[in-house]
Motif scaffolding. Sequence first.
Motif, PDB file in Angstrom:
ATOM      1  N   UNK A   1      38.337  27.735  40.541  1.00  0.00           N
ATOM      2  CA  UNK A   1      37.055  27.732  41.254  1.00  0.00           C
ATOM      3  C   UNK A   1      36.892  26.446  42.053  1.00  0.00           C
ATOM      4  N   UNK A   2      36.351  26.572  43.248  1.00  0.00           N
ATOM      5  CA  UNK A   2      36.043  25.406  44.072  1.00  0.00           C
ATOM      6  C   UNK A   2      34.791  24.727  43.528  1.00  0.00           C
ATOM      7  N   UNK A   3      34.794  23.413  43.495  1.00  0.00           N
ATOM      8  CA  UNK A   3      33.688  22.682  42.883  1.00  0.00           C
ATOM      9  C   UNK A   3      32.385  22.813  43.674  1.00  0.00           C
ATOM     10  N   UNK A   4      32.474  23.208  44.951  1.00  0.00           N
ATOM     11  CA  UNK A   4      31.265  23.312  45.772  1.00  0.00           C
ATOM     12  C   UNK A   4      30.684  24.725  45.807  1.00  0.00           C
ATOM     13  N   UNK A   5      31.110  25.582  44.875  1.00  0.00           N
ATOM     14  CA  UNK A   5      30.563  26.933  44.779  1.00  0.00           C
ATOM     15  C   UNK A   5      29.379  26.938  43.819  1.00  0.00           C
ATOM     16  N   UNK A   6      28.262  27.448  44.295  1.00  0.00           N
ATOM     17  CA  UNK A   6      27.077  27.624  43.454  1.00  0.00           C
ATOM     18  C   UNK A   6      26.935  29.115  43.173  1.00  0.00           C
ATOM     19  N   UNK A   7      26.965  29.491  41.908  1.00  0.00           N
ATOM     20  CA  UNK A   7      26.935  30.908  41.566  1.00  0.00           C
ATOM     21  C   UNK A   7      26.458  31.109  40.136  1.00  0.00           C
ATOM     22  N   UNK A   8      25.987  32.311  39.852  1.00  0.00           N
ATOM     23  CA  UNK A   8      25.700  32.701  38.468  1.00  0.00           C
ATOM     24  C   UNK A   8      26.574  33.891  38.079  1.00  0.00           C
ATOM     25  N   UNK A   9      27.748  33.960  38.672  1.00  0.00           N
ATOM     26  CA  UNK A   9      28.686  35.043  38.401  1.00  0.00           C
ATOM     27  C   UNK A   9      28.958  35.164  36.904  1.00  0.00           C
TER      28      UNK A   9
ATOM     29  N   UNK B   1      36.419  36.096  50.876  1.00  0.00           N
ATOM     30  CA  UNK B   1      36.787  35.432  49.623  1.00  0.00           C
ATOM     31  C   UNK B   1      35.664  34.500  49.180  1.00  0.00           C
ATOM     32  N   UNK B   2      35.431  34.436  47.867  1.00  0.00           N
ATOM     33  CA  UNK B   2      34.321  33.651  47.324  1.00  0.00           C
ATOM     34  C   UNK B   2      34.733  32.314  46.718  1.00  0.00           C
ATOM     35  N   UNK B   3      36.020  31.972  46.780  1.00  0.00           N
ATOM     36  CA  UNK B   3      36.457  30.698  46.209  1.00  0.00           C
ATOM     37  C   UNK B   3      36.531  30.703  44.695  1.00  0.00           C
ATOM     38  N   UNK B   4      36.585  31.905  44.104  1.00  0.00           N
ATOM     39  CA  UNK B   4      36.704  32.071  42.654  1.00  0.00           C
ATOM     40  C   UNK B   4      37.808  33.086  42.405  1.00  0.00           C
ATOM     41  N   UNK B   5      38.764  32.757  41.550  1.00  0.00           N
ATOM     42  CA  UNK B   5      39.866  33.674  41.279  1.00  0.00           C
ATOM     43  C   UNK B   5      40.355  33.481  39.852  1.00  0.00           C
ATOM     44  N   UNK B   6      41.006  34.515  39.347  1.00  0.00           N
ATOM     45  CA  UNK B   6      41.511  34.501  37.977  1.00  0.00           C
ATOM     46  C   UNK B   6      42.971  34.926  38.020  1.00  0.00           C
ATOM     47  N   UNK B   7      43.845  34.119  37.435  1.00  0.00           N
ATOM     48  CA  UNK B   7      45.274  34.421  37.489  1.00  0.00           C
ATOM     49  C   UNK B   7      45.871  34.482  36.091  1.00  0.00           C
ATOM     50  N   UNK B   8      46.933  35.252  35.976  1.00  0.00           N
ATOM     51  CA  UNK B   8      47.731  35.244  34.762  1.00  0.00           C
ATOM     52  C   UNK B   8      48.663  34.030  34.804  1.00  0.00           C
ATOM     53  N   UNK B   9      48.935  33.408  33.660  1.00  0.00           N
ATOM     54  CA  UNK B   9      49.816  32.233  33.670  1.00  0.00           C
ATOM     55  C   UNK B   9      51.218  32.548  34.184  1.00  0.00           C
ATOM     56  N   UNK B  10      51.648  33.824  34.084  1.00  0.00           N
ATOM     57  CA  UNK B  10      52.969  34.209  34.587  1.00  0.00           C
ATOM     58  C   UNK B  10      53.097  33.987  36.091  1.00  0.00           C
ATOM     59  N   UNK B  11      51.958  33.977  36.789  1.00  0.00           N
ATOM     60  CA  UNK B  11      51.997  33.756  38.233  1.00  0.00           C
ATOM     61  C   UNK B  11      52.613  32.401  38.568  1.00  0.00           C
ATOM     62  N   UNK B  12      52.399  31.419  37.712  1.00  0.00           N
ATOM     63  CA  UNK B  12      52.905  30.069  37.972  1.00  0.00           C
ATOM     64  C   UNK B  12      54.423  30.048  38.099  1.00  0.00           C
ATOM     65  N   UNK B  13      55.093  30.923  37.349  1.00  0.00           N
ATOM     66  CA  UNK B  13      56.554  30.969  37.390  1.00  0.00           C
ATOM     67  C   UNK B  13      57.083  31.723  38.605  1.00  0.00           C
ATOM     68  N   UNK B  14      56.192  32.360  39.350  1.00  0.00           N
ATOM     69  CA  UNK B  14      56.599  33.114  40.535  1.00  0.00           C
ATOM     70  C   UNK B  14      56.412  32.303  41.822  1.00  0.00           C
ATOM     71  N   UNK B  15      55.977  31.054  41.669  1.00  0.00           N
ATOM     72  CA  UNK B  15      55.787  30.196  42.841  1.00  0.00           C
ATOM     73  C   UNK B  15      57.136  29.647  43.294  1.00  0.00           C
TER      74      UNK B  15
ATOM     75  N   UNK C   1      28.563  28.752  49.108  1.00  0.00           N
ATOM     76  CA  UNK C   1      29.590  27.739  49.322  1.00  0.00           C
ATOM     77  C   UNK C   1      28.919  26.609  50.097  1.00  0.00           C
ATOM     78  N   UNK C   2      28.712  25.469  49.417  1.00  0.00           N
ATOM     79  CA  UNK C   2      28.034  24.350  50.067  1.00  0.00           C
ATOM     80  C   UNK C   2      29.015  23.655  51.002  1.00  0.00           C
ATOM     81  N   UNK C   3      29.050  24.117  52.241  1.00  0.00           N
ATOM     82  CA  UNK C   3      30.051  23.613  53.164  1.00  0.00           C
ATOM     83  C   UNK C   3      29.540  22.668  54.228  1.00  0.00           C
ATOM     84  N   UNK C   4      28.219  22.661  54.455  1.00  0.00           N
ATOM     85  CA  UNK C   4      27.689  21.860  55.559  1.00  0.00           C
ATOM     86  C   UNK C   4      26.467  21.077  55.112  1.00  0.00           C
ATOM     87  N   UNK C   5      26.276  19.918  55.713  1.00  0.00           N
ATOM     88  CA  UNK C   5      25.127  19.079  55.397  1.00  0.00           C
ATOM     89  C   UNK C   5      23.824  19.815  55.704  1.00  0.00           C
TER      90      UNK C   5
END
Length: 244
Positions: free
Chosen positions: A106-114, A177-191, A224-228
């Motif tokens: 997750x991006x630190x600048x995302x405000x959500x109650x997902x 895209x909302x800047x929030x994603x969930x991955x399986x750890x196996x994905x790391x070995x496919x990089x 997404x808090x992207x602008x002042x």
Amino acid sequence: MKAMLFAAGLGTRLKPLTDNKPKALVEIGGITLLERCINQLKENGIRDIVINIHHFGDQIKDFLKQHQNFGLSIAISDERDALLDTGGAILKAKPWLTGSEPILLINVDILTNLNFKALLDDHLRNKALATLVVRRRSTSRYLLFKEQILVGWENKKSGEIKVSRPGEIAEAEEFAFSGIHLIQPQLLDKITESGKFAIIDLYLRLARQHTIRAFVDSSSVWMDLGKISELSQAEELVRSLDAD
């Protein structure tokens, strides 16, 4: 479930607030973006977190130390030598992310109650390698899904299109895209990429042979808090979140 917070960005669009502090330590409603994000993860039962740092990284480390890591296990992935983008960031953080648990990004600048539990349940039920939280909103770049399976990406401004599944792109739906994603750890070995690279490009490559799904989020609060110029809107949003 583990988590990684992307907090290494320069925060250029939030200047002058980020002239002397990292974006993660910008306060909304008297609470930093970093603390808000950590508290939300903690409330959802997440105890192991990795945070990448770059811009004023020492301030983030000091902030966490002052708050005793909020009672959590928090590791720092140090990118102060060079920013690695989101894909390079998870590759560098791989030593802390490996294991058997799904990893929330997750991006630190995302405000959500997902509802992260609903996201996790959907991810596991569909046996996805990665699940990307998306919304129906206007943007310049869209992820393209057919029946919630990633098939491509399009930049509306430049006209560039990246295709993962050529036979299915014609019937694809556009989602932001909302800047929030969930991955399986196996994905790391496919990089196979190295250095600095975007995680979306990684997903597009993996989508040719693996299930990269959409989690269509239509009910939660999201920003997404992207602008002042969006600060007042963000302040109003967190008042509603904090009141819940």
